[in-house]
Scaffold this active site. Structure first.
Site, PDB file in Angstrom:
ATOM      1  CE1 TYR A  78      -0.308   2.373  13.508  1.00 43.14           C
ATOM      2  CE2 TYR A  78      -2.289   3.348  12.553  1.00 43.14           C
ATOM      3  CZ  TYR A  78      -0.982   2.911  12.422  1.00 43.14           C
ATOM      4  OH  TYR A  78      -0.340   2.990  11.221  1.00 43.14           O
ATOM      5  CG  ASN A 113      -5.595   3.204   8.479  1.00 40.23           C
ATOM      6  OD1 ASN A 113      -5.726   2.278   7.675  1.00 40.23           O
ATOM      7  ND2 ASN A 113      -5.139   4.394   8.130  1.00 40.23           N
ATOM      8  CD  GLU A 164      -5.144   7.321   9.949  1.00 36.10           C
ATOM      9  OE1 GLU A 164      -4.628   8.333  10.418  1.00 36.10           O
ATOM     10  OE2 GLU A 164      -4.840   6.178  10.313  1.00 36.10           O
ATOM     11  CD  GLU A 189       4.211   8.421  12.933  1.00 34.32           C
ATOM     12  OE1 GLU A 189       4.272   7.844  11.842  1.00 34.32           O
ATOM     13  OE2 GLU A 189       3.148   8.593  13.553  1.00 34.32           O
ATOM     14  CD1 TRP A 190       1.980  11.018  10.322  1.00 36.65           C
ATOM     15  CD2 TRP A 190       2.360  12.531   8.708  1.00 36.65           C
ATOM     16  NE1 TRP A 190       1.594  10.474   9.112  1.00 36.65           N
ATOM     17  CE2 TRP A 190       1.816  11.373   8.116  1.00 36.65           C
ATOM     18  CE3 TRP A 190       2.687  13.606   7.872  1.00 36.65           C
ATOM     19  CZ2 TRP A 190       1.593  11.251   6.736  1.00 36.65           C
ATOM     20  CZ3 TRP A 190       2.458  13.486   6.505  1.00 36.65           C
ATOM     21  CH2 TRP A 190       1.911  12.331   5.959  1.00 36.65           C
ATOM     22  NE  ARG A 215      -3.247   2.649   2.536  1.00 36.08           N
ATOM     23  CZ  ARG A 215      -3.445   3.392   3.608  1.00 36.08           C
ATOM     24  NH1 ARG A 215      -3.157   2.913   4.804  1.00 36.08           N
ATOM     25  NH2 ARG A 215      -3.920   4.606   3.514  1.00 36.08           N
ATOM     26  CG  HIS A 241      -1.280   8.870   3.708  1.00 41.31           C
ATOM     27  ND1 HIS A 241      -1.452   7.508   3.831  1.00 41.31           N
ATOM     28  CD2 HIS A 241      -0.931   9.294   4.949  1.00 41.31           C
ATOM     29  CE1 HIS A 241      -1.204   7.130   5.078  1.00 41.31           C
ATOM     30  NE2 HIS A 241      -0.874   8.203   5.777  1.00 41.31           N
ATOM     31  CD  GLU A 284      -1.937   3.755   8.108  1.00 40.07           C
ATOM     32  OE1 GLU A 284      -1.691   4.156   9.271  1.00 40.07           O
ATOM     33  OE2 GLU A 284      -2.137   4.517   7.157  1.00 40.07           O
TER      34      GLU A 284
HETATM   35  C1  GAL Z   1      -1.617   6.903  10.834  1.00 41.67           C
HETATM   36  C2  GAL Z   1      -1.155   7.457   9.525  1.00 41.67           C
HETATM   37  C3  GAL Z   1       0.178   6.965   9.095  1.00 41.67           C
HETATM   38  C4  GAL Z   1       1.169   6.756  10.230  1.00 41.67           C
HETATM   39  C5  GAL Z   1       0.522   6.071  11.403  1.00 41.67           C
HETATM   40  C6  GAL Z   1       1.409   5.883  12.611  1.00 41.67           C
HETATM   41  O1  GAL Z   1      -2.504   7.792  11.432  1.00 41.67           O
HETATM   42  O2  GAL Z   1      -2.064   7.149   8.513  1.00 41.67           O
HETATM   43  O3  GAL Z   1       0.638   7.835   8.117  1.00 41.67           O
HETATM   44  O4  GAL Z   1       1.844   7.900  10.539  1.00 41.67           O
HETATM   45  O5  GAL Z   1      -0.638   6.738  11.785  1.00 41.67           O
HETATM   46  O6  GAL Z   1       1.282   6.934  13.516  1.00 41.67           O
END
Ligand code: GAL
Length: 479
Positions: free
Chosen positions: A315, A313, A172, A432-433, A82, A127, A381
């Site tokens: 986490y 996604n 997202e 990471e942003w 992806r 994205h 994700e």
């Molecule tokens: C998501 C995002 C990804 C990555 C991941 C880990 O929100 O789509 O780009 O950064 O979190 O924090």
């Protein structure tokens, strides 16, 4: 029992075994070959917006080092990869007035190389990296952005759709709306509590729906692909399950996160009823503008049913408690009247927000099955972060993938959830942003201090490759 020991084949033979990345987080080449600026270029070049003022100017330099990424993909034995397209690399000013052929060539090569290696590309159109030229016109809060997105999507379907069959329009929208327009922590860095996030979210849904309808009418008959959008969702449980207030707050929490986007697309065609009633009650009681949560109108393409599968996604999980909103202050949290907290029994990995709760994923999958009409689901994700000193022997992360996939297999086998694939975030360490390079999600380590940005497989990469191999050979035996 481990997912590797399991004799019985729990994953369908055509299950997608993937890893994910996104353009801004890996490509670099921020101004190479006529690429236009994106909001993340602008945001990260500002002072104090990203950890240690880092940026994605170079990142993993995948714009130049794509073949290294391909090597990693093959080493893992992925069946799917992806990735996302950089809108401003293809359309420097965000519009189709000028198509940047060098950007087209780059993505053609990536897609062709994947296919030649028997890896199926899954392509996200957006994205987080809106062309700056469109931000200058109001970005996602500007109604015209939906036209621009539709034109961009059509260009991508026309250019790459002969080879790409799995599309995601947006990644997202919740994060983009909330962190980008409420909290100002992500690009474009807007802090306009209680107003802009709803407007941005609404235009993202309009844009998504327009792209889906364009695909459906113009491309699906020939290309036969599938289009969806990737929604992030935490699993949430009441802090005190015996407290009716916390139970109701948990429902509000789910409505204001996953439900915000899942309800219009998969459930009713409108925002969740609790979201509407909360916001309308606050508008009325406190004299806030009546139109904060926009309405879907009949004159626009319908939003309900504009996803051919559910892309999730996941986490983390949360405990939720009721909070009352302070009068007179506009805010998303005030509207929601729910606050999320960590459960002390859940281990946290790397970043403070990331409580590791694999069985929360199983519960969320079941919830989606029950509330969204049993869709086919791709987990687009899921991952585990590392911070501080680099640990190449990251057995914890390998265990995390094992535990998580065991929960996914239970969702398939015991709960009858139609899970079609799983994508680890991420193929390799990347930008990471707002955390810059301080948080590492990769299955491959990237040495950002080395001129060649050397990729080295973590032990967790070997573990994931092993899981894929075993499940794959089992399914081949069963076929
Ligand atoms: C998501 C995002 C990804 C990555 C991941 C880990 O929100 O789509 O780009 O950064 O979190 O924090």
């Amino acid at each position: 029992m481990s997912i590797c020991d399991k004799r019985e084949n729990v994953f369908p033979h055509d299950f997608a075994w993937g890893a994910a990345t996104s353009a801004y987080q890996i490509e670099g080449g921020w101004n190479a070959d006529d690429k236009g600026l994106s909001i993340w270029d602008t945001f990260s070049h500002g002072k104090g917006t990203v950890f240690e003022d880092q940026s994605g100017d170079v990142a993993c330099n995948s714009y130049t080092l794509w073949e290294e990424d391909l090597r990693c993909i093959k080493q893992l034995g992925l069946t799917h990869y992806r990735m996302s397209l950089s809108w401003s690399r293809l359309l420097p000013d965000g519009t189709t007035r000028h198509v940047n052929q060098k950007g087209v060539n780059y993505y053609n090569k990536v897609i062709n190389d994947l296919l030649a290696g028997n890896v199926t590309p899954v392509v996200t159109l957006y994205h987080f990296d809106l062309p700056q030229a469109l931000q200058d016109r109001g970005g996602w809060t500007w109604a015209g952005v939906a036209d621009a997105f539709e034109a961009y999507a059509v260009l991508c379907f026309r250019t790459f759709g002969d080879r790409v069959r799995l599309w995601l329009t947006l990644n997202e929208p919740y994060i983009c709306a909330k962190l980008g327009h409420e909290d100002g922590l992500f690009a474009p860095g807007v802090r306009d509590p209680g107003v802009s996030a709803y407007r941005a979210g609404h235009n993202m849904l309009r844009a998504h729906a327009r792209a889906w309808h364009a695909y459906d009418a113009l491309f699906r008959p020939e290309q036969e692909g599938l289009v969806s959008l990737a929604l992030n969702g935490d699993w949430a449980e009441p802090l005190d399950p015996r407290s009716p207030q916390d139970v109701a707050a948990t429902e509000r929490y789910m409505a204001f996160t996953l439900g915000w986007f899942a309800s219009p697309v998969f459930m009713t065609g409108d925002y969740p009823a609790t979201m509407r009633s909360q916001i309308e009650a606050r508008n009325l009681a406190q004299g806030f503008p009546r139109d904060r949560l926009p309405v879907f109108v009949d004159t626009e393409p319908r939003v309900l049913g504009t996803a051919d599968f559910f892309a999730l996604n996941y986490y983390t999980s949360r405990r939720v408690r009721a909070v009352s909103s302070p009068p007179g202050t506009l805010s998303f949290k005030g509207d929601r009247e729910a606050e999320d907290v960590l459960d002390p029994s859940w281990p946290v990995c790397g970043v403070p927000w990331l409580a590791v709760v694999p069985d929360g994923l199983r519960k969320l999958l079941k919830y989606i099955k029950d509330t969204c009409q049993e869709p086919a689901i791709y987990i687009t994700e899921n991952g585990f972060a590392q911070v501080g000193a680099v640990d190449l022997e990251d057995s914890q992360r390998g265990q995390f993938y094992q535990d998580t996939l065991l929960e996914v297999s239970k969702a398939v086998r015991e709960d009858g959830v139609n899970v079609r694939g799983y994508f680890a975030w991420s193929l390799m360490d990347n930008f990471e942003w707002a955390d810059g390079f301080s948080v590492r999600f990769g299955l491959f380590h990237v040495d950002f201090a080395h001129p060649q940005l050397t990729r080295t497989m973590y032990r967790s990469g070997r573990d994931y490759a092993d899981i894929i191999k075993r499940n794959y050979s089992q399914s081949a035996m069963k076929k």
